[in-house]
Design an enzyme around this catalytic site. Structure first.
Site, mmCIF file in Angstrom:
data_model
loop_
_atom_site.group_PDB
_atom_site.id
_atom_site.type_symbol
_atom_site.label_atom_id
_atom_site.label_comp_id
_atom_site.label_asym_id
_atom_site.label_seq_id
_atom_site.Cartn_x
_atom_site.Cartn_y
_atom_site.Cartn_z
ATOM 1 N N CYS A 189 -0.857 6.373 9.810
ATOM 2 C CA CYS A 189 0.334 5.654 10.273
ATOM 3 C C CYS A 189 -0.043 4.344 10.941
ATOM 4 C CB CYS A 189 1.087 6.460 11.317
ATOM 5 S SG CYS A 189 1.660 8.017 10.751
ATOM 6 N N CYS A 245 1.183 -1.705 15.575
ATOM 7 C CA CYS A 245 1.224 -1.460 14.128
ATOM 8 C C CYS A 245 0.611 -2.599 13.326
ATOM 9 C CB CYS A 245 2.672 -1.234 13.689
ATOM 10 S SG CYS A 245 2.827 -0.828 11.940
ATOM 11 N N GLU A 259 0.830 -1.192 0.000
ATOM 12 C CA GLU A 259 0.000 0.000 0.000
ATOM 13 C C GLU A 259 0.875 1.257 0.000
ATOM 14 O OE1 GLU A 259 -4.171 -1.159 2.032
ATOM 15 O OE2 GLU A 259 -2.585 -0.888 3.486
#
Ligand code: SAH
Length: 349
Positions: A333, A119, A92
């Protein structure tokens, strides 16, 4: 991978062509088609004879990215691309519009090995590192698609760039090449979770890029809990390397700090962070953590974030809260992931 033509410098291409008895000047033409005109296929290269194009596409297949899916945020026109790589893997990339122009956030690996607890990129595991051309291709495809010049790059997508050091260095050389897109090194940020020996290696190159460090915690006890890399290179070793980096390059280091409610957002953490960064040419970017379905972390409240900023500021540390873009399309993020790969493996599209 010597045949991966998109990753070759002009000199390497010239040599590879010479070895095959192809005239030298053709390398200059092909390089310009690939890196200036962003050609996706040899068939676009109209000043190259058909027979040569056929020979090249056989000997140097183009390992381009193809746009598999594109999502545009309704909130801020951030665009997220899902790119299909030549071997069927996916990565991505995100394009964001700022006052100063367009920025692309590119991925450097398919998946990630680093295992940071907050994450999403690490959840599907690690598949492979990208070649320089595959990192470039994310930029080239996106720029062609939006029809505007992308002037800034952040290596902050999926993967750990310093775990793919050689390919990332090659990418940087190609993307800043004046015969290519000629992007200024000063407009490029490289973000790392803290692979200290590679930071030291990077320092030797004295590049003008911005080094971003994903710090997220000021103490070893806390950082090791949320970032496994800290067990290998602890926070004090990391900060010593950063201090040296900033002093020797005169480039301000950017520290990323995801605010995890009740975990790393206390006054004590802020004070410890300030004391460890004291005197360093740096800036702290606070990011209320973006929620990832599989992880338990919640973002700190705006009041907590504000208080954290004020403790840092009153201790002489420059800090800002990062604006969140593309939140409706999971483009923020830590939200880039291997979802699509997993779905495909299961055959559930
Ligand atoms: N591996 C590199 C590049 C990834 S950059 C690195 O660690 O720096 C992505 C940035 O987003 C990193 O600073 C990362 O720590 C941060 N991040 C990851 N998950 C996040 C989340 N859920 N919320 C906010 N930031 C996150």
């Amino acid at each position: 991978m010597s045949r991966d033509i998109l990753s070759m410098t002009l000199e390497e291409m010239t040599q590879a062509f010479a070895d095959l008895g192809i005239q030298k000047f053709r390398a200059g033409q092909i390089y310009e088609w690939l890196h200036r005109h962003l050609a996706c296929d040899y068939s676009e290269m109209t000043n190259i004879p058909k027979s040569l194009r056929d020979e090249l596409s056989e000997k140097f297949p183009l390992y381009n990215c193809e746009i598999e899916r594109k999502q545009v945020s309704k909130l801020d026109s951030t665009v997220k691309y899902l790119f299909r790589l030549h071997d069927g893997d996916f990565v991505e990339s995100v394009v964001m519009k700022y006052k100063y122009g367009y920025t692309i956030c590119v991925s450097s690996q398919v998946g990630c090995k680093m295992g940071c607890a907050f994450c999403a990129s690490t959840l599907g595991g690690f598949k492979r590192s990208l070649y320089a051309g595959e990192i470039l291709s994310q930029l080239y495809r996106a720029q062609k698609d939006i029809g505007e010049r992308i002037s800034h790059i952040v290596l902050m997508g999926m993967g750990e760039p310093l775990d793919n050091y050689d390919n990332v260095m090659r990418f940087l050389a190609l993307v800043t090449d004046e015969k290519g897109l000629n992007i200024s090194m000063r407009n490029i940020s490289l973000s790392t979770c803290g692979i200290v020996p590679k930071i030291e290696e990077l320092l030797k190159r004295k590049m003008q890029l911005t080094l971003s460090i994903s710090l997220h915690a000021p103490s070893n006890e806390l950082r090791s809990r949320i970032m496994p890399i800290n067990k290998k290179y602890d926070v004090d070793k990391l900060l010593a390397a950063c201090r040296k980096y900033a002093a020797e390059t005169s480039r301000r280091i950017s520290f990323e700090y995801a605010m995890l409610s009740g975990i790393n957002d206390s006054d004590e953490c802020a004070r410890l962070l300030a004391s460890k960064l004291k005197g360093m040419l740096c800036h702290v970017n606070l990011i209320p953590v973006n929620e990832v379905a599989e992880s338990p972390f919640k973002p700190s409240s705006p009041e907590r974030v504000e208080r954290f900023v004020s403790i840092l500021s009153s201790n002489g540390i420059n800090a800002t809260v990062r604006r969140k873009l593309g939140s409706d399309i999971d483009a923020s993020c830590g939200q880039l992931r291997l979802k699509e790969n997993k779905n495909r493996e299961k055959g559930d599209e």
